[in-house]
Design a protein around this motif. Sequence first.
Motif, PDB file in Angstrom:
ATOM      1  N   THR A 194       0.817  -1.213   0.000  1.00 15.36           N
ATOM      2  CA  THR A 194       0.000   0.000   0.000  1.00 15.36           C
ATOM      3  C   THR A 194       0.852   1.264   0.000  1.00 15.36           C
ATOM      4  OG1 THR A 194      -1.852  -1.107   1.090  1.00 15.36           O
ATOM      5  CG2 THR A 194      -1.711   1.276   1.365  1.00 15.36           C
ATOM      6  N   GLY A 195       0.357   2.290  -0.706  1.00 17.99           N
ATOM      7  CA  GLY A 195       1.005   3.595  -0.723  1.00 17.99           C
ATOM      8  C   GLY A 195       0.467   4.495   0.375  1.00 17.99           C
ATOM      9  N   LEU A 196       0.537   5.800   0.166  1.00 20.33           N
ATOM     10  CA  LEU A 196       0.072   6.777   1.144  1.00 20.33           C
ATOM     11  C   LEU A 196      -1.452   6.889   1.054  1.00 20.33           C
ATOM     12  CD1 LEU A 196       2.773   9.496   0.463  1.00 20.33           C
ATOM     13  CD2 LEU A 196       2.615   8.062   2.509  1.00 20.33           C
ATOM     14  N   VAL A 197      -2.133   6.439   2.093  1.00 21.16           N
ATOM     15  CA  VAL A 197      -3.588   6.433   2.089  1.00 21.16           C
ATOM     16  C   VAL A 197      -4.101   7.825   2.462  1.00 21.16           C
ATOM     17  CG1 VAL A 197      -5.668   5.415   3.077  1.00 21.16           C
ATOM     18  CG2 VAL A 197      -3.646   3.992   2.662  1.00 21.16           C
ATOM     19  N   VAL A 198      -4.921   8.393   1.583  1.00 14.08           N
ATOM     20  CA  VAL A 198      -5.446   9.742   1.805  1.00 14.08           C
ATOM     21  C   VAL A 198      -6.789   9.640   2.528  1.00 14.08           C
ATOM     22  CG1 VAL A 198      -6.108  11.928   0.731  1.00 14.08           C
ATOM     23  CG2 VAL A 198      -4.301  10.512  -0.305  1.00 14.08           C
ATOM     24  N   ALA A 199      -6.815  10.111   3.769  1.00 15.72           N
ATOM     25  CA  ALA A 199      -8.033  10.075   4.574  1.00 15.72           C
ATOM     26  C   ALA A 199      -7.959  11.177   5.619  1.00 15.72           C
ATOM     27  CB  ALA A 199      -8.203   8.724   5.256  1.00 15.72           C
ATOM     28  N   ARG A 200      -9.101  11.703   5.980  1.00 22.85           N
ATOM     29  CA  ARG A 200      -9.153  12.738   7.016  1.00 22.85           C
ATOM     30  C   ARG A 200      -9.036  12.124   8.402  1.00 22.85           C
ATOM     31  NH1 ARG A 200     -14.349  16.403   6.639  1.00 22.85           N
ATOM     32  NH2 ARG A 200     -15.263  14.329   6.928  1.00 22.85           N
ATOM     33  N   GLU A 201      -9.410  10.826   8.526  1.00 21.81           N
ATOM     34  CA  GLU A 201      -9.523  10.199   9.843  1.00 21.81           C
ATOM     35  C   GLU A 201      -8.197   9.723  10.416  1.00 21.81           C
ATOM     36  OE1 GLU A 201     -13.039   8.769   7.243  1.00 21.81           O
ATOM     37  OE2 GLU A 201     -10.904   9.240   7.031  1.00 21.81           O
ATOM     38  N   ARG A 231     -11.997   4.502  -8.364  1.00 22.10           N
ATOM     39  CA  ARG A 231     -13.041   5.527  -8.335  1.00 22.10           C
ATOM     40  C   ARG A 231     -12.426   6.923  -8.283  1.00 22.10           C
ATOM     41  NH1 ARG A 231     -18.177   5.965  -4.124  1.00 22.10           N
ATOM     42  NH2 ARG A 231     -19.055   7.879  -5.015  1.00 22.10           N
ATOM     43  N   PHE A 232     -11.254   7.022  -7.609  1.00 24.96           N
ATOM     44  CA  PHE A 232     -10.575   8.309  -7.467  1.00 24.96           C
ATOM     45  C   PHE A 232      -9.120   8.170  -7.929  1.00 24.96           C
ATOM     46  CE2 PHE A 232     -13.732   7.955  -3.999  1.00 24.96           C
ATOM     47  CZ  PHE A 232     -14.594   8.967  -4.392  1.00 24.96           C
ATOM     48  N   PRO A 233      -8.881   8.166  -9.234  1.00 25.33           N
ATOM     49  CA  PRO A 233      -7.524   7.948  -9.738  1.00 25.33           C
ATOM     50  C   PRO A 233      -6.589   9.149  -9.601  1.00 25.33           C
ATOM     51  CG  PRO A 233      -9.039   8.268 -11.559  1.00 25.33           C
ATOM     52  CD  PRO A 233      -9.877   8.196 -10.319  1.00 25.33           C
ATOM     53  N   GLY A 234      -7.141  10.382  -9.564  1.00 29.80           N
ATOM     54  CA  GLY A 234      -6.322  11.584  -9.514  1.00 29.80           C
ATOM     55  C   GLY A 234      -6.194  12.151  -8.117  1.00 29.80           C
ATOM     56  N   ILE A 235      -5.145  12.937  -7.882  1.00 30.71           N
ATOM     57  CA  ILE A 235      -4.897  13.444  -6.537  1.00 30.71           C
ATOM     58  C   ILE A 235      -5.959  14.450  -6.110  1.00 30.71           C
ATOM     59  CG2 ILE A 235      -3.271  15.188  -7.416  1.00 30.71           C
ATOM     60  CD1 ILE A 235      -3.269  13.440  -3.941  1.00 30.71           C
ATOM     61  N   GLU A 236      -6.398  15.334  -7.002  1.00 34.28           N
ATOM     62  CA  GLU A 236      -7.351  16.358  -6.576  1.00 34.28           C
ATOM     63  C   GLU A 236      -8.701  15.741  -6.211  1.00 34.28           C
ATOM     64  OE1 GLU A 236      -8.842  20.688  -8.213  1.00 34.28           O
ATOM     65  OE2 GLU A 236      -6.769  20.038  -8.537  1.00 34.28           O
ATOM     66  N   GLU A 237      -9.178  14.801  -7.010  1.00 36.66           N
ATOM     67  CA  GLU A 237     -10.450  14.160  -6.670  1.00 36.66           C
ATOM     68  C   GLU A 237     -10.313  13.301  -5.411  1.00 36.66           C
ATOM     69  OE1 GLU A 237     -11.489  11.236  -9.858  1.00 36.66           O
ATOM     70  OE2 GLU A 237      -9.491  11.756 -10.587  1.00 36.66           O
ATOM     71  N   THR A 238      -9.122  12.739  -5.200  1.00 33.97           N
ATOM     72  CA  THR A 238      -8.867  11.971  -3.978  1.00 33.97           C
ATOM     73  C   THR A 238      -8.950  12.858  -2.755  1.00 33.97           C
ATOM     74  OG1 THR A 238      -7.469  10.363  -5.120  1.00 33.97           O
ATOM     75  CG2 THR A 238      -7.129  10.605  -2.761  1.00 33.97           C
ATOM     76  N   LEU A 239      -8.359  14.051  -2.844  1.00 34.69           N
ATOM     77  CA  LEU A 239      -8.413  14.990  -1.730  1.00 34.69           C
ATOM     78  C   LEU A 239      -9.844  15.433  -1.441  1.00 34.69           C
ATOM     79  CD1 LEU A 239      -5.318  17.197  -2.659  1.00 34.69           C
ATOM     80  CD2 LEU A 239      -5.448  15.515  -0.810  1.00 34.69           C
ATOM     81  N   ARG A 240     -10.596  15.719  -2.483  1.00 38.13           N
ATOM     82  CA  ARG A 240     -11.981  16.150  -2.293  1.00 38.13           C
ATOM     83  C   ARG A 240     -12.820  15.041  -1.668  1.00 38.13           C
ATOM     84  NH1 ARG A 240     -12.599  21.046  -4.553  1.00 38.13           N
ATOM     85  NH2 ARG A 240     -11.178  21.628  -6.251  1.00 38.13           N
ATOM     86  N   ALA A 241     -12.565  13.806  -2.069  1.00 41.79           N
ATOM     87  CA  ALA A 241     -13.295  12.673  -1.492  1.00 41.79           C
ATOM     88  C   ALA A 241     -12.967  12.528  -0.003  1.00 41.79           C
ATOM     89  CB  ALA A 241     -12.950  11.393  -2.245  1.00 41.79           C
ATOM     90  N   ALA A 242     -11.695  12.717   0.354  1.00 44.65           N
ATOM     91  CA  ALA A 242     -11.290  12.580   1.744  1.00 44.65           C
ATOM     92  C   ALA A 242     -11.925  13.648   2.624  1.00 44.65           C
ATOM     93  CB  ALA A 242      -9.769  12.661   1.855  1.00 44.65           C
TER      94      ALA A 242
END
Length: 308
Positions: free
Chosen positions: A173-180, A295-306
């Motif tokens: 696993t890489g760097l998991v983007v999550a607010r939690e 579902r979220f391949p790009g960094i910006e959409e990943t950040l918005r999802a988080a």
Amino acid sequence: MEPTRPQRSPQHSRVVVAGASGLIGTALARSLTEAGHEVVRLVRRAPRGRDEARWDPEEGYVDTAALTGCTAIVNLAGAGIGDHRWTDAYKRELRDSRVLGTGTLAAAAAALDVPPRVFLNAGAIGYYGDTGQRAVDESAPAGEGFLPSLCVEWEAATAAAERAGIRTVIARTGLVVAREGGAWARLFPLFKAGLGGRLGNGGQYWSHIALHDEVAALRHLLDTESLSGPVNLTAPDPRTNGEVTAAMGRVLRRPTLLAVPAPAMRLVLGEMADDVLASQRVLPRRLLESGFTFRFPGIEETLRAALG
């Protein structure tokens, strides 16, 4: 000629999860439960319900009665890489919490009269070390340094399960983007306060993955019978730290003018700074080839999802 469709195993009705209290483990256990699976969480304290069972990875103990009848074992346990400065004592804890725990579960799985269909063990893209600008996939060799050597031992500890004929998968696993939780739980408040900026020169690649895609990928690894061995769990378009920093600024509408020089990071973080400054441009080749869709391949959409 039509591409071969991935073979999928029957539904996993009973899944044992170690590390179920962590960021990824909590999300995975919730996803499995919502899908109608029975989840048994391995805990180091006294169990508080029928959905918990005790284990002690350092002592090599696991309640084998809890494993009986399970169709899958998922091991996500391990001390946090960024939780403490890397003293010799904490490096031993990082190693033991992964290697001993994995060995304990792999041996217990192998000893069952009816073993599980799959043994899914956590891994990390730290296996590859610093790859610079070079993109790597699962065919790349291990890098050099503390984290790569730790990852090599960690993966090797699954050997008992593999020898027993259990399909064994390593989720690098890489760097998991999550607010939690994880690194982004620390980054988001800094950037929201306008204190975010690039680390070092910002040219190092950060191979990220959205928490949603991480959980979906783990579910995919459990169900796809054609997959075994190491599989990279990273988004297909890794970005540099500088690009991630700029995306954070756009999403949060905050300035990102500050920068933390590499010497200052080494002064504060010690040896761990070399890992933060390392470039890891990792591609999920085997995951994509097996039919997985992000579902979220790009960094910006990943950040918005988080950020919800």
